[in-house]
Scaffold this motif. Structure first.
Motif, PDB file in Angstrom:
ATOM      1  N   ARG A  56       1.995-151.285 -38.824  1.00  8.65           N
ATOM      2  CA  ARG A  56       1.951-150.388 -39.992  1.00  8.65           C
ATOM      3  C   ARG A  56       3.354-150.059 -40.503  1.00  8.65           C
ATOM      4  NH1 ARG A  56      -2.006-147.809 -36.626  1.00  8.65           N
ATOM      5  NH2 ARG A  56      -4.079-148.310 -37.403  1.00  8.65           N
ATOM      6  N   CYS A  57       4.294-149.960 -39.585  1.00  8.90           N
ATOM      7  CA  CYS A  57       5.663-149.595 -39.963  1.00  8.90           C
ATOM      8  C   CYS A  57       6.587-150.791 -40.101  1.00  8.90           C
ATOM      9  CB  CYS A  57       6.237-148.636 -38.925  1.00  8.90           C
ATOM     10  SG  CYS A  57       5.295-147.109 -38.772  1.00  8.90           S
ATOM     11  N   TRP A  58       6.352-151.802 -39.277  1.00  6.83           N
ATOM     12  CA  TRP A  58       7.190-152.998 -39.276  1.00  6.83           C
ATOM     13  C   TRP A  58       6.286-154.227 -39.326  1.00  6.83           C
ATOM     14  CZ3 TRP A  58       7.922-149.045 -35.663  1.00  6.83           C
ATOM     15  CH2 TRP A  58       9.040-148.236 -35.887  1.00  6.83           C
ATOM     16  N   PRO A  59       5.770-154.570 -40.513  1.00  5.90           N
ATOM     17  CA  PRO A  59       4.856-155.717 -40.613  1.00  5.90           C
ATOM     18  C   PRO A  59       5.541-157.026 -40.218  1.00  5.90           C
ATOM     19  CG  PRO A  59       5.147-154.639 -42.754  1.00  5.90           C
ATOM     20  CD  PRO A  59       6.020-153.938 -41.781  1.00  5.90           C
ATOM     21  N   SER A  60       4.973-157.705 -39.252  1.00  5.96           N
ATOM     22  CA  SER A  60       5.589-158.932 -38.741  1.00  5.96           C
ATOM     23  C   SER A  60       5.568-160.067 -39.757  1.00  5.96           C
ATOM     24  CB  SER A  60       4.901-159.379 -37.453  1.00  5.96           C
ATOM     25  OG  SER A  60       3.533-159.620 -37.693  1.00  5.96           O
ATOM     26  N   ASN A  61       4.675-160.000 -40.719  1.00  6.99           N
ATOM     27  CA  ASN A  61       4.631-161.061 -41.731  1.00  6.99           C
ATOM     28  C   ASN A  61       5.637-160.840 -42.859  1.00  6.99           C
ATOM     29  OD1 ASN A  61       3.404-158.902 -43.000  1.00  6.99           O
ATOM     30  ND2 ASN A  61       1.700-160.095 -43.817  1.00  6.99           N
ATOM     31  N   LYS A  62       6.386-159.745 -42.818  1.00  9.57           N
ATOM     32  CA  LYS A  62       7.335-159.455 -43.889  1.00  9.57           C
ATOM     33  C   LYS A  62       8.792-159.488 -43.434  1.00  9.57           C
ATOM     34  CE  LYS A  62       4.197-156.953 -46.809  1.00  9.57           C
ATOM     35  NZ  LYS A  62       3.946-155.795 -47.618  1.00  9.57           N
ATOM     36  N   LYS A  67      14.838-159.432 -36.644  1.00  5.79           N
ATOM     37  CA  LYS A  67      15.111-158.254 -37.473  1.00  5.79           C
ATOM     38  C   LYS A  67      14.127-157.137 -37.144  1.00  5.79           C
ATOM     39  CE  LYS A  67      15.652-156.457 -42.053  1.00  5.79           C
ATOM     40  NZ  LYS A  67      15.392-156.509 -43.436  1.00  5.79           N
ATOM     41  N   ARG A  68      12.872-157.502 -36.952  1.00  4.14           N
ATOM     42  CA  ARG A  68      11.835-156.518 -36.628  1.00  4.14           C
ATOM     43  C   ARG A  68      12.167-155.820 -35.310  1.00  4.14           C
ATOM     44  NH1 ARG A  68       6.275-156.845 -34.246  1.00  4.14           N
ATOM     45  NH2 ARG A  68       5.088-155.234 -35.331  1.00  4.14           N
ATOM     46  N   LYS A  69      12.509-156.598 -34.285  1.00  6.99           N
ATOM     47  CA  LYS A  69      12.874-156.021 -32.990  1.00  6.99           C
ATOM     48  C   LYS A  69      14.058-155.077 -33.129  1.00  6.99           C
ATOM     49  CE  LYS A  69      11.176-159.830 -30.176  1.00  6.99           C
ATOM     50  NZ  LYS A  69      11.528-160.933 -29.275  1.00  6.99           N
ATOM     51  N   SER A  70      15.043-155.503 -33.907  1.00  9.88           N
ATOM     52  CA  SER A  70      16.226-154.683 -34.123  1.00  9.88           C
ATOM     53  C   SER A  70      15.882-153.378 -34.839  1.00  9.88           C
ATOM     54  CB  SER A  70      17.245-155.483 -34.933  1.00  9.88           C
ATOM     55  OG  SER A  70      18.361-154.706 -35.245  1.00  9.88           O
ATOM     56  N   GLU A  71      15.027-153.452 -35.849  1.00  6.10           N
ATOM     57  CA  GLU A  71      14.652-152.241 -36.581  1.00  6.10           C
ATOM     58  C   GLU A  71      13.871-151.265 -35.708  1.00  6.10           C
ATOM     59  OE1 GLU A  71      12.963-152.516 -40.450  1.00  6.10           O
ATOM     60  OE2 GLU A  71      14.540-153.848 -41.184  1.00  6.10           O
ATOM     61  N   ILE A  72      12.998-151.794 -34.861  1.00  8.54           N
ATOM     62  CA  ILE A  72      12.242-150.921 -33.954  1.00  8.54           C
ATOM     63  C   ILE A  72      13.193-150.260 -32.960  1.00  8.54           C
ATOM     64  CG2 ILE A  72      10.472-150.846 -32.152  1.00  8.54           C
ATOM     65  CD1 ILE A  72       9.034-153.121 -33.737  1.00  8.54           C
ATOM     66  N   GLN A  73      14.126-151.030 -32.432  1.00 10.25           N
ATOM     67  CA  GLN A  73      15.102-150.472 -31.494  1.00 10.25           C
ATOM     68  C   GLN A  73      15.982-149.429 -32.180  1.00 10.25           C
ATOM     69  OE1 GLN A  73      14.971-151.160 -28.198  1.00 10.25           O
ATOM     70  NE2 GLN A  73      16.434-149.507 -27.968  1.00 10.25           N
TER      71      GLN A  73
END
Length: 99
Positions: A56-62, A67-73
């Protein structure tokens, strides 16, 4: 004056759909997730967040996976938490802990 109308048929209800603002939705999802994690960390040593909630917050298809892992961290660190990744039979999930 002949029968000219400004409005076509005022007796019919207007039909339109309201499309939510994606940025506003993402902000609300992030806010909700933050509250839920904080509440859990107030009671427990860690909080497990499953992939469906992360999507919901970090859509993996976008965004690319790195980058997604980094943003979550970065999100976790901005709240004073860590976020470890676990993958297994239950799917991908993050374990959030207080620093």
């Amino acid at each position: 004056m002949s029968g000219q109308y400004i409005f076509s048929d005022t007796a019919k209800p207007l039909s339109f759909s309201v499309v939510p603002n994606p940025q506003e939705t993402k902000y609300q999802d992030m806010k909700t997730l933050t509250k839920q994690i904080a509440a859990r960390l107030g009671e427990e040593a860690f909080c497990v967040v499953f992939e469906d909630d992360l999507e919901r917050c970090w859509p993996s298809n976008k965004m690319p996976a790195t980058k997604r892992k980094s943003e979550i961290q970065n999100f976790a660190e901005s709240q004073g938490w860590t976020a470890a990744i676990l993958e297994g039979a239950l799917g991908t999930r993050r374990i959030f802990r207080r620093l």
